[in-house]
Design an enzyme around this catalytic site. Structure first.
Site, short mmCIF file in Angstrom:
data_model
loop_
_atom_site.label_atom_id
_atom_site.label_comp_id
_atom_site.label_asym_id
_atom_site.label_seq_id
_atom_site.Cartn_x
_atom_site.Cartn_y
_atom_site.Cartn_z
N GLU A 129 0.84 -1.21 0.00
CA GLU A 129 0.00 0.00 0.00
C GLU A 129 0.88 1.26 0.00
OE1 GLU A 129 -3.80 0.58 0.65
OE2 GLU A 129 -2.92 2.40 -0.18
N THR A 182 -3.96 9.00 -4.45
CA THR A 182 -3.93 9.14 -2.99
C THR A 182 -2.79 10.04 -2.56
OG1 THR A 182 -4.94 6.99 -2.71
CG2 THR A 182 -3.73 7.85 -0.83
N1 HSE Z 1 -6.67 7.19 4.76
C1 HSE Z 1 -6.19 7.24 3.42
C2 HSE Z 1 -6.36 8.66 2.89
C3 HSE Z 1 -6.97 6.28 2.57
O1 HSE Z 1 -7.46 9.16 3.00
O2 HSE Z 1 -5.40 9.23 2.38
C4 HSE Z 1 -6.53 6.21 1.15
O3 HSE Z 1 -5.44 5.37 1.00
#
Ligand code: HSE
Length: 323
Positions: A129, A182
């Site tokens: 990830e 992201t």
């Molecule tokens: N918590 C993460 C974000 C989730 O909002 O950036 C996406 O990978």
């Protein structure tokens, strides 16, 4: 002769409004399929990718990186081939990279007789990830592996809490077909938070967790607010405020950005409300000219699972079909 398993690796919603980077839940009707094959030839090889254009190079592919983390820790006397049948669009906000990251390690763990528990699998998946989001977090990974709602209490050391899912809770998610990376959605967030906002956020977060534990839908409704991240990221999502207003008027308990977007999630009590929310989303977005998909699903309390087991009998396991 095959020696492989086919798995379903579910999509997930992270953050859930007030739980940035720590809370997530698992979806039922959308996910990737992957085939993990045990081979005599050592190493990790990605041999097939369908659905989206992603790298085959193991060290550049999220599924490959998490697989390598586990492979290097365990040093098994075999290798693995990975086939990825991607249904979750990368950059969608519903855990595309997380599904890939958990799929490879879950599949390898099954083929090796489950040397690792779910938390340990999440630990390996974090490495994959991190390739996508440039940061180690597990709020999409944990619900994909454990199912239901999960709270990542801490990443280092990794501690994951399973939170109950009220039985009438449904999610409706609209996914505008644009991509938000992201890493970019994280880069626009401020590094500091005003204390007043932090107070509101942790009050809502604690209340949401209590609402989930007690199936208090009213409390869940009053808690699904995000005063920290949403004001910044909602600007990246076309017609975000229109969708939110419409779904709240049509029975959603709450709505927010799914993960880092562009998907927008809602939670509703009962299928009828979830369906009304779907119609409300459709009526807003069908006027925009932007292509979109809507997913309506119960909360998936099972998480990642084996669809087909085609292991050789020499592995002392009978092939089973679990669907
Ligand atoms: N918590 C993460 C974000 C989730 O909002 O950036 C996406 O990978």
């Amino acid at each position: 002769m095959k020696n492989d398993i086919k798995i379903f690796s579910p999509a997930t919603v992270a953050n859930v409004a007030c739980g940035f980077d720590v809370l997530g839940f698992c979806l039922d009707t959308i996910g990737d399929e992957m085939v993990i094959r045990k081979t005599d030839k050592k190493g990790i090889y990605i041999t097939k990718i369908e659905g989206f254009d992603l790298p085959f190079e193991t060290t550049l592919n999220v599924a490959g990186v998490s697989a390598l983390a586990m492979y290097e820790a365990l040093k098994p006397d075999c290798g693995f081939e990975i086939e990825i049948y991607k249904n979750i669009k990368p950059g969608s906000g519903i855990g595309s990279s997380a599904a890939s990251a958990v799929g490879s390690v879950f599949g390898m763990n099954e083929l090796l007789g489950r040397p690792y528990n779910k938390t340990e699998l999440t630990q390996f998946a974090i490495k994959g990830e991190a390739l996508a989001s440039k940061c180690e977090h597990a709020d999409n990974l944990a619900p994909a592996i454990f199912g239901g709602f999960t709270l990542v209490k801490s990443v280092s050391p990794l501690e994951i809490l399973e939170i109950p899912s009220p039985k009438d809770l449904y999610a409706t998610i609209i996914h505008p077909q644009i991509e938000i990376k992201t890493s970019e959605a994280r880069a626009i967030l401020p590094k500091e938070v005003p204390l007043q906002n932090a107070i509101k956020q942790w009050a809502n977060f604690g209340s949401l967790i209590h609402g989930l534990h007690t199936s208090d839908y009213g409390l869940i409704q009053r808690s699904l607010h995000d005063v920290i991240v949403e004001p910044h990221r909602s600007k990246l999502i076309p017609h975000y405020e229109d969708v939110k207003k419409a779904v709240l008027q049509h029975g959603a308990l709450g709505a927010g950005i799914s993960g880092s977007g562009p998907a927008i999630f809602t939670l509703s009590k009962g299928l009828e409300n979830a369906q009304n929310v779907k119609d409300a989303m459709e009526s807003v977005y069908s006027k925009t000219g932007i292509v979109f998909e809507i997913h309506m699903t119960r909360i998936n309390t099972e998480g990642i699972k084996v669809l087909e087991d085609r292991r050789l009998k020499t592995d002392n396991r009978k092939p089973t079909h679990t669907h």
